[in-house]
Design a protein around this motif. Sequence first.
Motif, PDB file in Angstrom:
ATOM      1  N   ARG A 135      47.027  31.804  41.079  1.00  0.00           N
ATOM      2  CA  ARG A 135      47.853  31.902  39.874  1.00  0.00           C
ATOM      3  C   ARG A 135      46.981  32.020  38.628  1.00  0.00           C
ATOM      4  N   SER A 139      46.823  35.163  35.989  1.00  0.00           N
ATOM      5  CA  SER A 139      47.035  34.964  34.560  1.00  0.00           C
ATOM      6  C   SER A 139      45.900  35.602  33.753  1.00  0.00           C
ATOM      7  N   LYS A 140      44.666  35.463  34.246  1.00  0.00           N
ATOM      8  CA  LYS A 140      43.531  36.085  33.555  1.00  0.00           C
ATOM      9  C   LYS A 140      43.646  37.601  33.554  1.00  0.00           C
ATOM     10  N   SER A 142      46.420  39.326  33.644  1.00  0.00           N
ATOM     11  CA  SER A 142      47.469  39.668  32.681  1.00  0.00           C
ATOM     12  C   SER A 142      46.955  39.570  31.249  1.00  0.00           C
ATOM     13  N   GLU A 143      46.214  38.514  30.947  1.00  0.00           N
ATOM     14  CA  GLU A 143      45.679  38.341  29.596  1.00  0.00           C
ATOM     15  C   GLU A 143      44.711  39.464  29.233  1.00  0.00           C
TER      16      GLU A 143
END
Length: 317
Positions: A135, A139-140, A142-143
């Motif tokens: 997860r 998230s990284k 996506s960022e």
Amino acid sequence: DRVRARRDAVAPQPWLGVRGDAAFKAPLTAWVNHGWKPESAQPLIDDRKGVLLTSVAPGTPAFESGLRPGDVIARIGEREVAGVEDLTMLLKQAGVGSTVNFTILRASTPTPFELPVILSGVANPVVATFEAEMRAARSKVSEARTEISVVREEERRLRAAEPAAERYAATLAELAARGRKAERQLTLALTQQAEAEMRVAQTRARLLSPGFSSTTSPGGFMAVRPLRASGLEVIGLTHRGASQLGARGGLLVVSVLPGSAAEQVGIRGGDVIETAAGKPFSQAELRGILNRTTTPRIALGVVRGTTKLTVLLPLNE
């Protein structure tokens, strides 16, 4: 005894949410990469005590308590920790929901200090840790992609402001540097995501070993060339193994090559490919379905936890 074994298998286990190695087993380069100076790390290696943390995923009890990669767990309560086995045993003795005091050594802190940690309960701590890492990696990704989009949009806006573009030369240079940094971060995050997804899928495979097909290749993966060419490593599931993953049969995705066609259409490690071209399949039938496909893409029915979705996977030659 069988009833007790089944009950113990599903009972919540204390979860910390870290990965690491015994201090004396970790190479000096690993210590240095986590901020330790060689002269500070070497005595700890020679002392053969403690566990060096190499991963602390966000959202885990360890992360919430303040533990970070590079920390060394020296003691739990009054008990010294000699290695990973000691750490595991002491956590089990503490139990789910308990608060344990860790004595920590940190590269940036001259003296040991204590951190209280509240242990959560999960069915399988190893899987829970790998999933937390997965997860975090997603998230990284996506960022980094968001940052790249923001930079590109701002660059387009400034370049369209002719003839004022010359006034923005310095700003454009800064944006270009931001873009390059974000692209490097994206590459790293995609690699971390692929590694995390592979760890999750492989761990699930080991847990479901009775449900795996025996007709896999010597390396454990099915040699389905069109899927491999599209960036997928898969392993066959029997109906029993698939049912434990919410599917009726098919293939477990063990890993997805970063940047591949499979990654671009959103397939992830741990997914189950349940149907191909709208139909369930056996392993022998799958090759026939792929060989008969005349379009450049094939519709795959994918099961991801409680979600079912369809993806159109490009089939490379």
